[in-house]
Scaffold this active site. Sequence first.
Site, PDB file in Angstrom:
ATOM      1  N   SER A  37      33.993  53.681  49.105  1.00  0.00           N
ATOM      2  CA  SER A  37      33.775  53.008  48.218  1.00  0.00           C
ATOM      3  C   SER A  37      33.576  53.587  46.735  1.00  0.00           C
ATOM      4  CB  SER A  37      32.962  52.286  48.151  1.00  0.00           C
ATOM      5  OG  SER A  37      31.457  52.748  48.283  1.00  0.00           O
ATOM      6  N   ASN A 124      20.671  50.515  50.062  1.00  0.00           N
ATOM      7  CA  ASN A 124      21.180  48.795  49.818  1.00  0.00           C
ATOM      8  C   ASN A 124      20.570  48.525  48.607  1.00  0.00           C
ATOM      9  OD1 ASN A 124      22.095  49.275  52.740  1.00  0.00           O
ATOM     10  ND2 ASN A 124      20.461  47.610  53.528  1.00  0.00           N
ATOM     11  N   THR A 169      46.862  11.920  24.859  1.00  0.00           N
ATOM     12  CA  THR A 169      46.601  12.511  26.056  1.00  0.00           C
ATOM     13  C   THR A 169      47.894  11.977  27.382  1.00  0.00           C
ATOM     14  OG1 THR A 169      46.394   9.379  26.015  1.00  0.00           O
ATOM     15  CG2 THR A 169      44.473  10.143  25.970  1.00  0.00           C
ATOM     16  N   HIS A 170      47.799  12.206  28.078  1.00  0.00           N
ATOM     17  CA  HIS A 170      48.693  12.187  29.153  1.00  0.00           C
ATOM     18  C   HIS A 170      49.841  13.150  28.333  1.00  0.00           C
ATOM     19  CE1 HIS A 170      47.183   8.589  31.617  1.00  0.00           C
ATOM     20  NE2 HIS A 170      45.990   8.270  30.520  1.00  0.00           N
ATOM     21  N   ASN A 299      59.582  35.021  22.384  1.00  0.00           N
ATOM     22  CA  ASN A 299      58.751  34.687  23.342  1.00  0.00           C
ATOM     23  C   ASN A 299      57.095  34.829  23.339  1.00  0.00           C
ATOM     24  OD1 ASN A 299      61.088  33.415  25.299  1.00  0.00           O
ATOM     25  ND2 ASN A 299      61.464  35.971  25.792  1.00  0.00           N
ATOM     26  N   GLU A 304      51.352  33.417  28.283  1.00  0.00           N
ATOM     27  CA  GLU A 304      51.428  33.461  29.449  1.00  0.00           C
ATOM     28  C   GLU A 304      50.924  33.820  31.012  1.00  0.00           C
ATOM     29  OE1 GLU A 304      56.271  31.711  29.079  1.00  0.00           O
ATOM     30  OE2 GLU A 304      56.345  33.405  28.774  1.00  0.00           O
ATOM     31  N   TYR A 331      20.826  42.732  54.470  1.00  0.00           N
ATOM     32  CA  TYR A 331      21.963  44.122  54.002  1.00  0.00           C
ATOM     33  C   TYR A 331      23.189  43.877  55.426  1.00  0.00           C
ATOM     34  CZ  TYR A 331      25.704  47.488  52.767  1.00  0.00           C
ATOM     35  OH  TYR A 331      26.661  47.796  52.164  1.00  0.00           O
ATOM     36  N   GLN A 336      30.249  45.036  50.810  1.00  0.00           N
ATOM     37  CA  GLN A 336      30.643  46.095  49.585  1.00  0.00           C
ATOM     38  C   GLN A 336      31.925  45.996  49.286  1.00  0.00           C
ATOM     39  OE1 GLN A 336      30.759  50.879  51.152  1.00  0.00           O
ATOM     40  NE2 GLN A 336      33.348  50.660  50.898  1.00  0.00           N
ATOM     41  N   LYS A 339      32.586  43.838  44.926  1.00  0.00           N
ATOM     42  CA  LYS A 339      32.483  44.994  44.021  1.00  0.00           C
ATOM     43  C   LYS A 339      34.094  44.749  43.646  1.00  0.00           C
ATOM     44  CE  LYS A 339      29.388  47.861  44.926  1.00  0.00           C
ATOM     45  NZ  LYS A 339      29.607  47.576  47.013  1.00  0.00           N
TER      46      LYS A 339
HETATM   47  N1  ARG Z   1      28.882  52.195  49.916  1.00  0.00           N
HETATM   48  C1  ARG Z   1      27.625  50.737  50.135  1.00  0.00           C
HETATM   49  C2  ARG Z   1      28.304  49.372  49.750  1.00  0.00           C
HETATM   50  O1  ARG Z   1      28.865  49.545  48.691  1.00  0.00           O
HETATM   51  C3  ARG Z   1      26.216  51.488  50.278  1.00  0.00           C
HETATM   52  C4  ARG Z   1      25.431  50.523  50.479  1.00  0.00           C
HETATM   53  C5  ARG Z   1      25.576  51.258  52.520  1.00  0.00           C
HETATM   54  N2  ARG Z   1      23.985  50.662  53.154  1.00  0.00           N
HETATM   55  C6  ARG Z   1      24.221  50.509  54.294  1.00  0.00           C
HETATM   56  N3  ARG Z   1      23.536  50.572  54.706  1.00  0.00           N
HETATM   57  N4  ARG Z   1      25.394  50.991  54.559  1.00  0.00           N
HETATM   58  O2  ARG Z   1      27.651  48.448  49.919  1.00  0.00           O
END
Ligand code: ARG
Length: 471
Positions: A37, A124, A169-170, A299, A304, A331, A336, A339
């Site tokens: 990640s 975690n 409106t509309h 434009n 847009e 967890y 992961q 993100k």
């Molecule tokens: N890269 C993981 C994340 O972003 C880190 C946490 C991993 N924890 C684990 N028990 N594998 O969530």
Amino acid sequence: MSQQSGPHHASGAAPQKAWGGVFQQPTDKRVEAFSESVSFDRRLADDDIDGSIAHSQMLAACGLMTPAEAASIAQTLEAIRQEIAAGTFTFTAAKEDIHLHIESELTARLGDAGRKLHTARSRNDQVATDLRLYCRRAIDRIDLGLLELQRAFLGFATREQGFVIPGYTHLRRAQPVLASHQLLSWCEKFQRDRDRLADCRKRTNILPLGSGALAGSSLPIDREQVQRSLGFEGVAANSIDGASDRDFVCELAFVLSLAAVHLSQWAEEWILYSTQEFGFIVLPEGFCTGSSIMPQKINPDVLELVRGKSARTIGNVQALLVLLKGLPTAYNRDLQEDKEAIFDSIDTLEGLLGVAAPLVAGTQFDRARVTATIERGHLDATSLMEALIAAGVPQRTAHETVGHLVRRAMSKGVSLAELSDEEFSADYAGWDVTFRGALGASRAVERMVSFGSTAPARVADQLAVWQRRLA
Ligand code: ARG
């Protein structure tokens, strides 16, 4: 005890795992590539370092490392922060995420002091803490961006005081309104977005660190100290929930998507208003683009894209909710995946807000063109109806009577004000010339005096309220 005082096997000897005592085989290269990640969570670097410094200071205060060790950790983490910012830090998929990168680099430089940093901490609760810090900063930046946008609308509304436009409106002509009134309506929407951000910030601003993997810690830690030094409003009270809660991510994604929807609605409206057909507004040329084949084209691509980019923020809300719906307690690595979705929504909003405020500030009404057609469409019909109601005519009767008058005006191709007194009297026996005071777009606007309405005095009050609020 014997395990803790055993040989340090993370450096050199195969298999190389950051915490790999139990493993006899290295991680498959394909798994490293699949599960890393760091390619996207490296943007948590600053928050990770802030969290680690606060954590190590707490460990020192609790006797779990020496003050000298905590000081050298802070100093080395600051050096690492500089290198990451400067782009000289080396990233590798072999070290899964930003958290491992920073900790292993710290350990490589400090030895045992670095190896103590992860005391009473799991990735975690570490990831959860970093992400909360990141989202908190993003909330504050986006709130500022929304404030700037509100100020741009308020500035435009202030410049256009007294100017009457057709309200729709509309997408059909409805009643005349002050341009300022309509511009301030956007301030209301973006204020609600800001209020929702502030509310979401409260639940984001809770410290998970100390939750460990899920069960907390047996060590004598002081979570309130970390809470205070990182500026959190509270400490997660349940370690299982603390280490795995991502409600704040979903909430933020939703709040951002609704703000993006508001921006999209605004963009759609102004795309229409800036067409040759409407001709209400003129967009700043720096925010328009040309055509590669048609030399005359100007434009509204920026608007847009504001409309178009809002789509992905809605997709991100769905991705996050579906991500969470099947997860059992605590967890799971699925988390992961939260993100990229929330980072994308944050980036998208910041991009939208970056162009929206200056576009609003640079836009002008084509006053002559709006005014030339303001009496078209019988926008004053409701005003006349309310004048009849004020004179004692039941609403349903007044509505029908004015409907007949509008039909009469339509068939002659004139406005209501252009009908003669005889024509008014033919449909309404109680007619007298004072009713003409309800006719015409400007007079219709002036009569809308109830709270929240579009009369100039009411809108002036609201402008003053917004001036104070956004000062
Ligand atoms: N890269 C993981 C994340 O972003 C880190 C946490 C991993 N924890 C684990 N028990 N594998 O969530």
